[in-house]
Design a protein around this motif. Structure first.
Motif, PDB file in Angstrom:
ATOM      1  N   HIS A 143       0.832  -1.204   0.000  1.00 19.83           N
ATOM      2  CA  HIS A 143       0.000   0.000   0.000  1.00 19.83           C
ATOM      3  C   HIS A 143       0.866   1.253   0.000  1.00 19.83           C
ATOM      4  CE1 HIS A 143      -2.660   3.168   1.538  1.00 19.83           C
ATOM      5  NE2 HIS A 143      -3.604   2.511   0.873  1.00 19.83           N
ATOM      6  N   ALA A 144       1.915   1.264   0.809  1.00 17.32           N
ATOM      7  CA  ALA A 144       2.803   2.435   0.892  1.00 17.32           C
ATOM      8  C   ALA A 144       3.478   2.707  -0.451  1.00 17.32           C
ATOM      9  CB  ALA A 144       3.844   2.235   1.991  1.00 17.32           C
ATOM     10  N   VAL A 145       3.945   1.666  -1.099  1.00 16.40           N
ATOM     11  CA  VAL A 145       4.624   1.844  -2.390  1.00 16.40           C
ATOM     12  C   VAL A 145       3.657   2.403  -3.431  1.00 16.40           C
ATOM     13  CG1 VAL A 145       5.688   0.615  -4.337  1.00 16.40           C
ATOM     14  CG2 VAL A 145       6.431   0.137  -1.994  1.00 16.40           C
ATOM     15  N   PHE A 146       2.474   1.821  -3.522  1.00 14.37           N
ATOM     16  CA  PHE A 146       1.527   2.278  -4.535  1.00 14.37           C
ATOM     17  C   PHE A 146       0.940   3.645  -4.199  1.00 14.37           C
ATOM     18  CE2 PHE A 146       1.730  -2.274  -5.439  1.00 14.37           C
ATOM     19  CZ  PHE A 146       2.118  -2.203  -6.763  1.00 14.37           C
ATOM     20  N   ASP A 147       0.831   3.957  -2.925  1.00 15.51           N
ATOM     21  CA  ASP A 147       0.395   5.289  -2.522  1.00 15.51           C
ATOM     22  C   ASP A 147       1.464   6.318  -2.901  1.00 15.51           C
ATOM     23  OD1 ASP A 147      -1.543   6.992  -1.210  1.00 15.51           O
ATOM     24  OD2 ASP A 147      -0.047   7.218   0.393  1.00 15.51           O
ATOM     25  N   TRP A 148       2.717   5.991  -2.631  1.00 14.43           N
ATOM     26  CA  TRP A 148       3.838   6.864  -3.013  1.00 14.43           C
ATOM     27  C   TRP A 148       3.838   7.088  -4.529  1.00 14.43           C
ATOM     28  CZ3 TRP A 148       7.830   5.034  -6.163  1.00 14.43           C
ATOM     29  CH2 TRP A 148       8.856   5.952  -6.408  1.00 14.43           C
ATOM     30  N   MET A 149       3.676   5.997  -5.279  1.00 14.71           N
ATOM     31  CA  MET A 149       3.686   6.106  -6.738  1.00 14.71           C
ATOM     32  C   MET A 149       2.571   7.027  -7.224  1.00 14.71           C
ATOM     33  SD  MET A 149       3.305   3.071  -9.525  1.00 14.71           S
ATOM     34  CE  MET A 149       4.901   2.344  -9.381  1.00 14.71           C
ATOM     35  N   ALA A 150       1.394   6.894  -6.653  1.00 10.24           N
ATOM     36  CA  ALA A 150       0.269   7.745  -7.053  1.00 10.24           C
ATOM     37  C   ALA A 150       0.579   9.208  -6.780  1.00 10.24           C
ATOM     38  CB  ALA A 150      -1.000   7.321  -6.318  1.00 10.24           C
ATOM     39  N   ARG A 151       1.161   9.507  -5.595  1.00 12.29           N
ATOM     40  CA  ARG A 151       1.497  10.903  -5.266  1.00 12.29           C
ATOM     41  C   ARG A 151       2.547  11.458  -6.223  1.00 12.29           C
ATOM     42  NH1 ARG A 151       1.961   8.850  -0.157  1.00 12.29           N
ATOM     43  NH2 ARG A 151       4.189   9.291  -0.157  1.00 12.29           N
ATOM     44  N   VAL A 152       3.569  10.666  -6.524  1.00  9.28           N
ATOM     45  CA  VAL A 152       4.639  11.120  -7.427  1.00  9.28           C
ATOM     46  C   VAL A 152       4.066  11.465  -8.797  1.00  9.28           C
ATOM     47  CG1 VAL A 152       6.682  10.356  -8.719  1.00  9.28           C
ATOM     48  CG2 VAL A 152       6.541   9.968  -6.247  1.00  9.28           C
ATOM     49  N   PHE A 153       3.250  10.588  -9.334  1.00 10.51           N
ATOM     50  CA  PHE A 153       2.721  10.842 -10.673  1.00 10.51           C
ATOM     51  C   PHE A 153       1.647  11.919 -10.687  1.00 10.51           C
ATOM     52  CE2 PHE A 153       5.030   7.015 -11.633  1.00 10.51           C
ATOM     53  CZ  PHE A 153       5.577   7.338 -12.864  1.00 10.51           C
ATOM     54  N   ASP A 154       0.914  12.063  -9.581  1.00 10.73           N
ATOM     55  CA  ASP A 154      -0.064  13.152  -9.503  1.00 10.73           C
ATOM     56  C   ASP A 154       0.626  14.512  -9.508  1.00 10.73           C
ATOM     57  OD1 ASP A 154      -2.243  11.493  -9.510  1.00 10.73           O
ATOM     58  OD2 ASP A 154      -2.545  11.570  -7.326  1.00 10.73           O
ATOM     59  N   GLN A 155       1.823  14.570  -8.926  1.00  7.91           N
ATOM     60  CA  GLN A 155       2.564  15.845  -8.828  1.00  7.91           C
ATOM     61  C   GLN A 155       3.548  16.044  -9.978  1.00  7.91           C
ATOM     62  OE1 GLN A 155       4.351  15.678  -4.944  1.00  7.91           O
ATOM     63  NE2 GLN A 155       2.394  15.485  -3.908  1.00  7.91           N
ATOM     64  N   ALA A 156       3.674  15.075 -10.840  1.00  8.25           N
ATOM     65  CA  ALA A 156       4.630  15.187 -11.943  1.00  8.25           C
ATOM     66  C   ALA A 156       4.204  16.292 -12.904  1.00  8.25           C
ATOM     67  CB  ALA A 156       4.736  13.865 -12.692  1.00  8.25           C
ATOM     68  N   PRO A 157       5.162  17.074 -13.385  1.00  9.74           N
ATOM     69  CA  PRO A 157       4.817  18.107 -14.359  1.00  9.74           C
ATOM     70  C   PRO A 157       4.428  17.459 -15.689  1.00  9.74           C
ATOM     71  CG  PRO A 157       7.184  17.966 -14.121  1.00  9.74           C
ATOM     72  CD  PRO A 157       6.593  17.037 -13.085  1.00  9.74           C
ATOM     73  N   PRO A 158       3.679  18.166 -16.499  1.00  7.53           N
ATOM     74  CA  PRO A 158       3.313  17.615 -17.814  1.00  7.53           C
ATOM     75  C   PRO A 158       4.568  17.441 -18.670  1.00  7.53           C
ATOM     76  CG  PRO A 158       2.585  19.889 -17.616  1.00  7.53           C
ATOM     77  CD  PRO A 158       3.135  19.491 -16.287  1.00  7.53           C
ATOM     78  N   ILE A 159       4.470  16.557 -19.615  1.00  2.00           N
ATOM     79  CA  ILE A 159       5.589  16.316 -20.532  1.00  2.00           C
ATOM     80  C   ILE A 159       5.789  17.561 -21.395  1.00  2.00           C
ATOM     81  CG2 ILE A 159       6.371  14.968 -22.516  1.00  2.00           C
ATOM     82  CD1 ILE A 159       4.888  12.595 -21.289  1.00  2.00           C
ATOM     83  N   ASP A 160       7.024  18.014 -21.455  1.00  3.96           N
ATOM     84  CA  ASP A 160       7.367  19.152 -22.300  1.00  3.96           C
ATOM     85  C   ASP A 160       7.809  18.626 -23.663  1.00  3.96           C
ATOM     86  OD1 ASP A 160       8.188  21.481 -23.495  1.00  3.96           O
ATOM     87  OD2 ASP A 160       9.719  21.961 -21.993  1.00  3.96           O
ATOM     88  N   LYS A 161       6.887  18.611 -24.599  1.00  2.00           N
ATOM     89  CA  LYS A 161       7.156  18.020 -25.917  1.00  2.00           C
ATOM     90  C   LYS A 161       8.067  18.910 -26.769  1.00  2.00           C
ATOM     91  CE  LYS A 161       3.047  15.352 -25.588  1.00  2.00           C
ATOM     92  NZ  LYS A 161       1.699  15.156 -25.859  1.00  2.00           N
ATOM     93  N   GLU A 162       8.249  20.128 -26.350  1.00  2.00           N
ATOM     94  CA  GLU A 162       9.111  21.061 -27.092  1.00  2.00           C
ATOM     95  C   GLU A 162      10.580  20.732 -26.914  1.00  2.00           C
ATOM     96  OE1 GLU A 162       7.995  23.690 -29.059  1.00  2.00           O
ATOM     97  OE2 GLU A 162       6.035  22.819 -28.737  1.00  2.00           O
ATOM     98  N   THR A 163      10.963  20.262 -25.732  1.00  4.44           N
ATOM     99  CA  THR A 163      12.386  20.022 -25.454  1.00  4.44           C
ATOM    100  C   THR A 163      12.780  18.568 -25.662  1.00  4.44           C
ATOM    101  OG1 THR A 163      11.980  19.647 -23.100  1.00  4.44           O
ATOM    102  CG2 THR A 163      12.521  21.898 -23.786  1.00  4.44           C
ATOM    103  N   SER A 164      11.843  17.704 -25.973  1.00  2.12           N
ATOM    104  CA  SER A 164      12.160  16.270 -26.148  1.00  2.12           C
ATOM    105  C   SER A 164      12.960  16.030 -27.403  1.00  2.12           C
ATOM    106  CB  SER A 164      10.881  15.441 -26.218  1.00  2.12           C
ATOM    107  OG  SER A 164      10.134  15.628 -25.049  1.00  2.12           O
TER     108      SER A 164
END
Length: 164
Positions: A143-164
Motif C-alpha cells: 500500500h505504501a509503495v503504490f500510494d507513493w507512486m500515485a502521489r509522485v505521478f499526480d505531482q509530476a509536471p506535464p511532458i514538455d514536448k518542445e524540449t524532447s
C-alpha cells in the motif's frame, strides 16, 4: 570513379541499416522484459525508426525478417496496447501501419493508473486482516509503495514536448 562512389554509399547505407536493426533488437529485448512478444517489440522498434513512418506488412516483414503470419498477430497486440494504428489508402488494398501519435505517453499513463489503482486493493486487504495483524505488514508495504507512486505521478509536471 562512379562505381567507387556507388559502392561507398551502398556500404554506408548497409552499415546504417545494420545499426538500425541492432537498435530495433535492443528495443525488442527491453520490451520483452515486460512481457511484450519479441516480434511485437521488433515491429514497434522498426516503426519508431523507419522512413517513411507508415509501412506495409511487406515492408516491415522485409526489414525485420518476420513472417507475415506472425506480423498479423503482433500487429493486433500492438494495436490493442495503443502503440500502432492501421489504415488503408484510397484505391489500395494494402494496409499500412504506423506508430500512434502520443502512444508512449498514453501507454505509460494507463500503466501508472493501473499500478496506482492497486493501493485500493491493498487498503481492502488491510481492512480484511486488520491493521494490527502481523499479516498487515506485508500488505502495508505494498500500500505504501503504490500510494507513493500515485502521489509522485499526480505531482509530476506535464511532458514538455518542445524540449524532447
Amino acid at each position: 570513379m562512379a562505381s567507387s562512389e556507388s559502392h561507398e554509399s551502398r556500404t554506408g547505407s548497409e552499415t546504417g541499416q545494420r545499426a538500425a536493426l541492432e537498435w530495433v533488437e535492443r528495443v525488442a529485448q527491453f520490451l520483452a522484459a515486460d512481457g511484450v512478444p519479441p516480434i511485437a517489440g521488433r515491429v514497434l522498434g522498426w516503426l519508431m525508426i523507419c522512413d517513411p513512418p507508415e509501412q506495409s506488412a511487406g515492408q516491415i516483414s522485409d526489414a525485420i525478417g518476420a513472417s507475415r503470419a506472425s506480423l498479423t498477430t503482433n500487429f493486433r497486440v500492438l494495436m490493442a496496447m495503443g502503440f500502432v494504428t492501421k489504415r488503408t489508402r484510397p484505391g489500395e488494398r494494402t494496409a499500412y501501419y504506423r506508430l500512434q501519435d502520443g502512444a508512449w505517453e498514453a501507454v505509460v499513463r494507463r500503466q501508472v493508473a493501473s499500478l496506482t489503482a492497486f493501493r485500493e486493493v491493498a487498503a481492502e486487504g488491510l481492512t480484511l486482516v486488520g491493521t494490527d495483524s502481523p499479516r498487515a505488514d506485508r500488505i502495508r508495504e505494498a500500500h505504501a509503495v503504490f500510494d507513493w507512486m500515485a502521489r509522485v505521478f499526480d505531482q509530476a509536471p506535464p511532458i514538455d514536448k518542445e524540449t524532447s
